[in-house]
Design an enzyme around this catalytic site. Structure first.
Site, PDB file in Angstrom:
ATOM      1  N   HIS A  62       0.821  -1.224   0.000  1.00  0.00           N
ATOM      2  CA  HIS A  62       0.000   0.000   0.000  1.00  0.00           C
ATOM      3  C   HIS A  62       0.853   1.271   0.000  1.00  0.00           C
ATOM      4  N   SER A  85       1.632  -0.338  -5.542  1.00  0.00           N
ATOM      5  CA  SER A  85       0.755  -0.645  -4.418  1.00  0.00           C
ATOM      6  C   SER A  85       0.331  -2.109  -4.519  1.00  0.00           C
ATOM      7  N   SER A  90      -5.848   1.588  -2.303  1.00  0.00           N
ATOM      8  CA  SER A  90      -5.219   1.987  -1.038  1.00  0.00           C
ATOM      9  C   SER A  90      -4.202   3.127  -1.160  1.00  0.00           C
ATOM     10  N   ASP A 139       3.228  -7.530   0.080  1.00  0.00           N
ATOM     11  CA  ASP A 139       2.099  -7.514   1.019  1.00  0.00           C
ATOM     12  C   ASP A 139       0.928  -8.221   0.334  1.00  0.00           C
ATOM     13  N   GLU A 200       4.461  -9.237   4.298  1.00  0.00           N
ATOM     14  CA  GLU A 200       3.847  -8.411   5.346  1.00  0.00           C
ATOM     15  C   GLU A 200       2.628  -9.043   6.016  1.00  0.00           C
ATOM     16  N   ASN A 225       4.924 -11.168   9.025  1.00  0.00           N
ATOM     17  CA  ASN A 225       3.638 -11.103   9.732  1.00  0.00           C
ATOM     18  C   ASN A 225       3.714 -11.734  11.114  1.00  0.00           C
ATOM     19  N   LYS A 230       4.552  -7.509  14.869  1.00  0.00           N
ATOM     20  CA  LYS A 230       3.709  -7.242  13.698  1.00  0.00           C
ATOM     21  C   LYS A 230       2.298  -7.755  13.966  1.00  0.00           C
ATOM     22  N   ASP A 234      -0.023  -4.633  14.738  1.00  0.00           N
ATOM     23  CA  ASP A 234      -0.666  -4.121  13.517  1.00  0.00           C
ATOM     24  C   ASP A 234      -2.043  -4.763  13.322  1.00  0.00           C
ATOM     25  N   ASN A 235      -2.088  -6.102  13.309  1.00  0.00           N
ATOM     26  CA  ASN A 235      -3.345  -6.780  12.971  1.00  0.00           C
ATOM     27  C   ASN A 235      -4.414  -6.502  14.037  1.00  0.00           C
ATOM     28  N   CYS A 239      -6.062  -2.513  13.389  1.00  0.00           N
ATOM     29  CA  CYS A 239      -7.472  -2.629  12.966  1.00  0.00           C
ATOM     30  C   CYS A 239      -8.403  -2.019  14.005  1.00  0.00           C
ATOM     31  N   HIS A 345      -7.363  -9.323   3.595  1.00  0.00           N
ATOM     32  CA  HIS A 345      -6.520  -8.802   2.518  1.00  0.00           C
ATOM     33  C   HIS A 345      -7.182  -8.794   1.143  1.00  0.00           C
ATOM     34  N   HIS A 398      -3.768   1.822   8.820  1.00  0.00           N
ATOM     35  CA  HIS A 398      -3.427   1.952  10.236  1.00  0.00           C
ATOM     36  C   HIS A 398      -2.637   3.241  10.493  1.00  0.00           C
ATOM     37  N   SER A 406       5.586  -2.656  12.389  1.00  0.00           N
ATOM     38  CA  SER A 406       5.574  -3.574  11.234  1.00  0.00           C
ATOM     39  C   SER A 406       6.755  -3.280  10.308  1.00  0.00           C
ATOM     40  N   GLN A 410      10.091  -5.055   8.662  1.00  0.00           N
ATOM     41  CA  GLN A 410      10.373  -5.132   7.212  1.00  0.00           C
ATOM     42  C   GLN A 410      11.805  -4.684   6.917  1.00  0.00           C
TER      43      GLN A 410
HETATM   44  P1  NAD Z   1      -5.961 -15.076  11.531  1.00  0.00           P
HETATM   45  O1  NAD Z   1      -5.574 -16.363  10.899  1.00  0.00           O
HETATM   46  O2  NAD Z   1      -5.375 -14.671  12.839  1.00  0.00           O
HETATM   47  O3  NAD Z   1      -7.554 -15.020  11.717  1.00  0.00           O
HETATM   48  C1  NAD Z   1      -8.489 -15.442  10.773  1.00  0.00           C
HETATM   49  C2  NAD Z   1      -9.649 -16.078  11.554  1.00  0.00           C
HETATM   50  O4  NAD Z   1     -10.740 -16.292  10.670  1.00  0.00           O
HETATM   51  C3  NAD Z   1      -9.266 -17.446  12.135  1.00  0.00           C
HETATM   52  O5  NAD Z   1      -9.559 -17.455  13.517  1.00  0.00           O
HETATM   53  C4  NAD Z   1     -10.146 -18.416  11.362  1.00  0.00           C
HETATM   54  O6  NAD Z   1     -10.582 -19.532  12.137  1.00  0.00           O
HETATM   55  C5  NAD Z   1     -11.333 -17.530  10.978  1.00  0.00           C
HETATM   56  N1  NAD Z   1     -12.083 -17.997   9.804  1.00  0.00           N
HETATM   57  C6  NAD Z   1     -11.603 -18.574   8.681  1.00  0.00           C
HETATM   58  N2  NAD Z   1     -12.610 -18.844   7.825  1.00  0.00           N
HETATM   59  C7  NAD Z   1     -13.740 -18.413   8.422  1.00  0.00           C
HETATM   60  C8  NAD Z   1     -15.110 -18.408   8.037  1.00  0.00           C
HETATM   61  N3  NAD Z   1     -15.505 -18.918   6.864  1.00  0.00           N
HETATM   62  N4  NAD Z   1     -16.014 -17.861   8.886  1.00  0.00           N
HETATM   63  C9  NAD Z   1     -15.622 -17.360  10.092  1.00  0.00           C
HETATM   64  N5  NAD Z   1     -14.342 -17.353  10.502  1.00  0.00           N
HETATM   65  C10 NAD Z   1     -13.419 -17.865   9.685  1.00  0.00           C
HETATM   66  O7  NAD Z   1      -5.670 -13.945  10.442  1.00  0.00           O
HETATM   67  P2  NAD Z   1      -5.532 -12.375  10.715  1.00  0.00           P
HETATM   68  O8  NAD Z   1      -4.124 -12.046  11.022  1.00  0.00           O
HETATM   69  O9  NAD Z   1      -6.603 -11.954  11.628  1.00  0.00           O
HETATM   70  O10 NAD Z   1      -5.818 -11.808   9.239  1.00  0.00           O
HETATM   71  C11 NAD Z   1      -7.092 -11.909   8.632  1.00  0.00           C
HETATM   72  C12 NAD Z   1      -7.039 -11.241   7.251  1.00  0.00           C
HETATM   73  O11 NAD Z   1      -6.788  -9.846   7.397  1.00  0.00           O
HETATM   74  C13 NAD Z   1      -5.922 -11.748   6.343  1.00  0.00           C
HETATM   75  O12 NAD Z   1      -6.362 -11.699   5.010  1.00  0.00           O
HETATM   76  C14 NAD Z   1      -4.822 -10.731   6.554  1.00  0.00           C
HETATM   77  O13 NAD Z   1      -3.903 -10.752   5.499  1.00  0.00           O
HETATM   78  C15 NAD Z   1      -5.611  -9.472   6.647  1.00  0.00           C
HETATM   79  N6  NAD Z   1      -5.012  -8.320   7.358  1.00  0.00           N
HETATM   80  C16 NAD Z   1      -5.560  -7.108   7.055  1.00  0.00           C
HETATM   81  C17 NAD Z   1      -5.121  -5.971   7.711  1.00  0.00           C
HETATM   82  C18 NAD Z   1      -5.663  -4.649   7.336  1.00  0.00           C
HETATM   83  O14 NAD Z   1      -5.054  -3.623   7.667  1.00  0.00           O
HETATM   84  N7  NAD Z   1      -6.798  -4.566   6.668  1.00  0.00           N
HETATM   85  C19 NAD Z   1      -4.148  -6.077   8.728  1.00  0.00           C
HETATM   86  C20 NAD Z   1      -3.610  -7.328   9.010  1.00  0.00           C
HETATM   87  C21 NAD Z   1      -4.073  -8.448   8.339  1.00  0.00           C
HETATM   88  N1  RBV Z   2      -1.350  -1.860   6.406  1.00  0.00           N
HETATM   89  N2  RBV Z   2      -0.653  -0.840   5.968  1.00  0.00           N
HETATM   90  C1  RBV Z   2      -1.223   0.264   6.436  1.00  0.00           C
HETATM   91  N3  RBV Z   2      -1.204   2.633   6.867  1.00  0.00           N
HETATM   92  O1  RBV Z   2       0.215   1.763   5.422  1.00  0.00           O
HETATM   93  N4  RBV Z   2      -2.277  -0.049   7.143  1.00  0.00           N
HETATM   94  C2  RBV Z   2      -2.370  -1.402   7.141  1.00  0.00           C
HETATM   95  C3  RBV Z   2      -0.682   1.623   6.205  1.00  0.00           C
HETATM   96  C4  RBV Z   2      -0.953  -3.240   6.105  1.00  0.00           C
HETATM   97  C5  RBV Z   2      -0.973  -4.175   7.312  1.00  0.00           C
HETATM   98  O2  RBV Z   2       0.355  -4.419   7.720  1.00  0.00           O
HETATM   99  C6  RBV Z   2      -1.643  -5.441   6.799  1.00  0.00           C
HETATM  100  O3  RBV Z   2      -0.952  -6.622   7.152  1.00  0.00           O
HETATM  101  C7  RBV Z   2      -1.692  -5.217   5.320  1.00  0.00           C
HETATM  102  O4  RBV Z   2      -1.833  -3.819   5.175  1.00  0.00           O
HETATM  103  C8  RBV Z   2      -2.817  -5.926   4.611  1.00  0.00           C
HETATM  104  O5  RBV Z   2      -2.678  -5.716   3.250  1.00  0.00           O
END
Ligand code: NAD
Ligand code: RBV
Length: 475
Positions: A62, A85, A90, A139, A200, A225, A230, A234-235, A239, A345, A398, A406, A410
């Site tokens: 991103h 990206s 994003s 990522d 990532e 990750n 991280k 971050d996660n 979030c 993701h 974030h 995070s 990296q």
């Molecule tokens: P994780 O493995 O810790 O958690 C995922 C959870 O979802 C698990 O507990 C699993 O049992 C559950 N799950 C799987 N399938 C399911 C279903 N059909 N219904 C209900 N629950 C279900 O993973 P995470 O670290 O929490 O990451 C989740 C997603 O978010 C990934 O795609 C990751 O890459 C992404 N992510 C996004 C951001 C962001 O900034 N938007 C940040 C970090 C991670």
């Molecule tokens: N993420 N990046 C940002 N502000 O740049 N926010 C979230 C930022 C990353 C985060 O590390 C996550 O694992 C990933 O985006 C999902 O694509």
């Protein structure tokens, strides 16, 4: 959208929305630097030794203000950087402009098409002399995927003609075939010279283990990750700040008093649920894993299936990293005015294509990233960021402080990939480095760490050899 005039005249090799945004981007980068003590400390500690000198670094991550501070840290350590990206929605255009203005090729703008997305990834992977990167910051694994599909497509060109319903695979296949016509060893040469990738996010890490287990992984990889500083920061805490921020920027809805369902109670789900709950929503969790479901109960949430939530929930957030979690049929049965979004993701957690093709549905754009779908019976729902990760599509991702953790990981992973000769496998960063990253962030929060002098087992007469390492602690 392509090049616009360069105000610094340094480079012409880039594709961004508007270079005139550079000054605004620079001001926000300067604010972010104050909130990113880990990255600034990396510059101070490693900068003089230039540990990335000579390294060509490609990033597919991103293109935000926080990422700009990462890019400038890699450069401060000696790297030669090109960036794209990892998501079509994003990019913060002012961040991209500031980085281009400093002379770094960036290929990204908010709202780019999927065709452009894959072209930009390829352009970021290709240096002016035709060579590829030494190391990759990925990522979600799209840069890694493109290299691997390109490579195996050169071995077996018919692979790129296999029928598929996946529109993104179709787009990628067409591009890979074009590249193959020009040079049918492009990806072989690139993969051979690549010393490693650092991944990532959770979903990208899953892809890496799958490739490793099938014996297909072409270069070493570092799982960033799963560094504690991280995924457990971050996660979760990232979030916790950016999930509700995105829902509010997209809809201005009052969260208090609503019922919100979070699908998936992993790290991202835990942070998202905490934020919704803190806004005084009633929170329902759906889970497939009994342990995570039990954790949700212990945290005070109600565990239900999506089907059970349909008559009740006003807001749905998918956070599972899995596909088809919310189906078009689910959406057709939701309450009037329900809000649906994904913070995982990829965009396949919600059946967006099937929703677009649902009989009798009409789609209205309220604004980019907020779409109303009205069903034949008059009920409407709102889909955010077209099903792509909502915190980066509808908000700005974030906050800097958590991303400093995070991105410090990296930076350490980039140094490791460049400096160490490793066998092809998926690696973690050492626990000492994880602790170093945490330590670098304590000062900013005025946390005073206690120095341990004696371990309890000393009193029990059990000898403790060497410095005590709390390996068994859980985070
Ligand atoms: P994780 O493995 O810790 O958690 C995922 C959870 O979802 C698990 O507990 C699993 O049992 C559950 N799950 C799987 N399938 C399911 C279903 N059909 N219904 C209900 N629950 C279900 O993973 P995470 O670290 O929490 O990451 C989740 C997603 O978010 C990934 O795609 C990751 O890459 C992404 N992510 C996004 C951001 C962001 O900034 N938007 C940040 C970090 C991670
Ligand atoms: N993420 N990046 C940002 N502000 O740049 N926010 C979230 C930022 C990353 C985060 O590390 C996550 O694992 C990933 O985006 C999902 O694509």
């Amino acid at each position: 959208m392509t090049q616009t005039k360069s105000i610094n005249k340094k480079i012409s090799d880039y594709a961004i929305a508007d270079i005139e945004l550079a000054e605004f981007g620079r001001r926000e980068i300067e604010i972010a630097e104050k909130e990113m003590p880990g990255l600034i400390a990396m510059r101070e500690k490693y900068g003089p030794d230039q540990p990335l000198k000579g390294a060509k670094v490609m990033g597919s991550l991103h293109m935000t203000i926080q990422t700009a501070v990462l890019i400038e840290t890699l450069i401060a350590l000696g790297a030669d950087v090109r960036w794209a990206s990892c998501n079509i929605f994003s990019t913060q255009d002012h961040a991209a402009a500031a980085i281009v203005d400093s002379g770094v090729p960036v290929f990204a703008y908010k709202g780019e098409t999927l065709e452009e997305y894959w072209q930009y990834t390829k352009r970021a992977l290709t240096w002016p002399d035709g060579s590829g990167p030494d190391i990759i910051v990925d990522d979600g694994g799209d840069a890694t995927l493109m290299i691997h599909r390109g490579y195996f497509g050169e071995d077996n060109p018919s692979m790129l003609d296999e029928p598929t319903d996946n529109k993104e695979v179709k787009i990628q296949n067409e591009l890979l075939k074009e590249i193959q016509k020009e040079d049918n060893k492009f990806w072989h040469k690139l993969a051979k010279n690549c010393r490693g990738v650092a991944e990532e996010t959770t979903t990208g890490v899953h892809r890496l283990y799958q490739m490793r287990d099938k014996g297909e992984l072409l270069f070493p990889a570092i799982n960033v990750n799963d560094s504690v500083t991280k995924s457990k920061f971050d996660n979760i805490y990232g979030c916790r700040e950016s999930c509700v921020d995105a829902i509010k920027r997209a809809t201005d809805v009052m969260v208090a008093g609503k019922t919100a369902m979070v699908c998936g109670f992993g790290d991202v789900g835990k942070g998202s649920a905490q934020a919704l709950s803190a806004h005084r929503a009633k929170v329902l969790i759906s889970e497939i894993d009994p342990i995570c479901a039990l954790q949700a109960c212990m945290a005070g949430y109600t565990v239900r299936t999506v089907e059970e939530a349909l008559p009740e929930a006003d807001i749905y957030v998918t956070a599972s990293g899995n596909c088809d979690v919310i189906t078009a049929e689910h959406m057709s049965k939701m309450k009037d005015q329900a809000i649906v979004c994904n913070i995982g993701h990829f965009d396949n957690e919600i059946q967006v294509d099937q929703l677009n093709n649902w009989p009798g549905v009409t789609k209205t754009e309220i604004k980019p990233g907020t779409h109303q779908y009205t069903f034949e019976d008059g009920r409407s729902i709102y889909l955010l960021a077209e099903g792509r990760l909502v915190n980066l599509g509808c908000a700005t991702g974030h906050p800097s402080f958590v991303m400093s953790n995070s991105f410090s990981n990296q930076t350490l992973a980039a140094i490791d990939n460049w400096q160490k000769d490793k066998k092809v496998d998926v690696y973690h960063l050492d626990k000492e480095l994880d602790e170093e990253v945490a330590r670098l962030h304590l000062g900013k929060l005025d946390a005073h760490l206690t120095k341990m002098t004696k371990h309890q087992s000393d009193y029990l007469g059990v000898p403790v050899e060497g410095p005590y390492k709390p390996e068994h602690y859980r985070y």
